[in-house]
Write an enzyme that holds these catalytic residues in place. Structure first.
Site, PDB file in Angstrom:
ATOM      1  N   LYS A 185     -10.892  -1.913   6.145  1.00 37.26           N
ATOM      2  CA  LYS A 185      -9.741  -1.514   6.948  1.00 37.26           C
ATOM      3  C   LYS A 185     -10.273  -1.044   8.300  1.00 37.26           C
ATOM      4  O   LYS A 185     -11.233  -0.277   8.367  1.00 37.26           O
ATOM      5  CB  LYS A 185      -9.005  -0.380   6.251  1.00 37.26           C
ATOM      6  N   ARG A 203       0.292  10.358   0.601  1.00 33.07           N
ATOM      7  CA  ARG A 203       0.663  11.393   1.557  1.00 33.07           C
ATOM      8  C   ARG A 203       1.824  12.248   1.090  1.00 33.07           C
ATOM      9  O   ARG A 203       2.212  13.196   1.777  1.00 33.07           O
ATOM     10  CB  ARG A 203       1.029  10.759   2.909  1.00 33.07           C
ATOM     11  N   GLU A 248       0.845  -1.189   0.000  1.00 30.34           N
ATOM     12  CA  GLU A 248       0.000   0.000   0.000  1.00 30.34           C
ATOM     13  C   GLU A 248       0.883   1.243   0.000  1.00 30.34           C
ATOM     14  O   GLU A 248       1.587   1.516   0.970  1.00 30.34           O
ATOM     15  CB  GLU A 248      -0.907   0.015   1.229  1.00 30.34           C
TER      16      GLU A 248
END
Length: 220
Positions: free
Chosen positions: A135, A51, A47
């Site tokens: 998640k 960001r 993943e």
């Protein structure tokens, strides 16, 4: 078009390995060697979080140069990001939370997605919409293993990837739960190792993480 997941292996990204590395990249040149180290260590699902400014380029580089990796995009919070991630070659999508607008966009992409939840009501709402894989974030702050254990009884159909505060000291406790398929974490990516480009160390840490067990046996 590249298949979201390898047809010869697991049907779900949650089943590829016990741990999904959560990668934050500041330098796109690190993307390919880092991905190769993680794959060599037995962690193919990666993943890459949105960001940093280079995240999409990193996904594109990994997708093109490391076909054995199943690279996904994390911290997806807007529909336009879904489109950009799919175009870059992401093979799954992860969000820290969800709205109907975001969920619709993620599902319309055709890519496997893990919308983020932290409450029972959010889990029930996703189950109503036909989503069973989620998640759990931020895992430790939201109640940790005790909270997830409490959900297993009334909501056994939900499967989780807890992320946030999960590390080598508690990952096995999460993986022992019947409703946890894998965990997300960063401990196999220590900042000093990434800064030094010590890919061998990262591969060793990934290999140790890949040997963790899940409830009922090892991850496929």
């Amino acid at each position: 078009m590249t298949s979201p997941l390898p047809s010869s292996s697991a049907a779900s990204v949650l089943d590829l390995a016990p741990v999904v590395p959560v990668v934050v990249l500041a330098d796109v040149s690190d993307a390919v060697p880092l991905a190769r180290a993680l794959v060599a260590g037995g962690l193919p699902a990666i993943e890459v979080t949105l960001r940093t400014p280079v995240a999409l380029d990193a996904i594109r580089e990994i997708s093109g140069a490391v076909p054995e990796a199943v690279v996904g995009a994390g911290t997806v919070i807007a529909p336009e990001q879904v489109t950009a991630c799919a175009a870059a070659g992401a093979r799954f999508l992860v969000s820290p939370g969800w709205t109907d607008v975001l969920l619709t966009a993620m599902r319309a992409s055709g890519l496997p997605c893990l919308p983020g939840v932290s409450t029972t009501s959010e889990v029930v709402a996703l189950l109503e919409r036909g989503v069973r894989e989620m998640k759990f974030f931020p895992a430790q702050a939201a109640g940790g293993t005790a909270y997830l254990r409490s959900l297993a009884g009334p909501l056994p159909q939900a499967r989780f990837c807890p992320t946030g505060g999960v590390g080598p000291d508690n990952a096995a406790e999460y993986l022992a739960l019947p409703n946890v398929a894998c965990v997300g974490g960063t401990w196999m990516l220590p900042a000093d190792a990434v800064a030094a480009r010590d890919w061998a160390r990262i591969e060793d840490l990934a290999r140790a993480a890949s040997r963790l067990r899940v409830a009922g046996g090892t991850c496929r």
